[in-house]
Design a protein around this motif. Structure first.
Motif, PDB file in Angstrom:
ATOM      1  N   LYS A  47      -2.466   1.464  -5.614  1.00  0.00           N
ATOM      2  CA  LYS A  47      -3.038   1.003  -4.342  1.00  0.00           C
ATOM      3  C   LYS A  47      -2.519  -0.370  -3.936  1.00  0.00           C
ATOM      4  N   GLN A  55       1.424   3.703  -7.168  1.00  0.00           N
ATOM      5  CA  GLN A  55       0.208   4.505  -7.303  1.00  0.00           C
ATOM      6  C   GLN A  55      -1.038   3.646  -7.518  1.00  0.00           C
ATOM      7  N   PRO A  75       0.800  -1.229   0.000  1.00  0.00           N
ATOM      8  CA  PRO A  75       0.000   0.000   0.000  1.00  0.00           C
ATOM      9  C   PRO A  75       0.836   1.284   0.000  1.00  0.00           C
TER      10      PRO A  75
END
Length: 102
Positions: A76, A74, A70
């Motif tokens: 996620k 970018q 996480p």
């Protein structure tokens, strides 16, 4: 006699500050130290009982990617979750092949 250029001194001062305040990218980067334990500590603890170096490496890499997922990309964490899955697949395949041979 040397003439001191204040503009040059200011630039050097800024450069030194940037080096001192730069986030650590090699030793203990943020994406490996965001929780209570540094990722390398978790890897050492979990993999110490594997007697197969390849299997330990696969599990260690999976832990690395899971812990930083996480924080690093970018998307996620999707990229690192896929990488972790791949290393777990390598570990499972290795164990399955070992079981067939023994």
């Amino acid at each position: 006699m040397f003439k001191i250029d204040k503009t040059d001194m200011n630039f050097q001062s800024i450069a030194v500050d940037n080096v001192i305040n730069k986030k650590e990218e090699v030793n203990s980067p943020d994406h490996y130290t965001s929780g209570k334990f540094e990722t390398i500590e978790m890897i050492e603890e979990v993999t110490k009982n594997y007697d197969n170096g390849y299997l330990g490496m696969c599990v260690g890499n999976a832990i690395k990617y899971l812990s930083r997922a996480p924080l690093k990309h970018q998307d996620k964490g999707l990229t690192d979750l896929k990488k972790a899955k791949k290393y777990l697949e390598f570990a499972i395949k290795s164990l399955e092949e070992y079981a067939k041979d023994n």
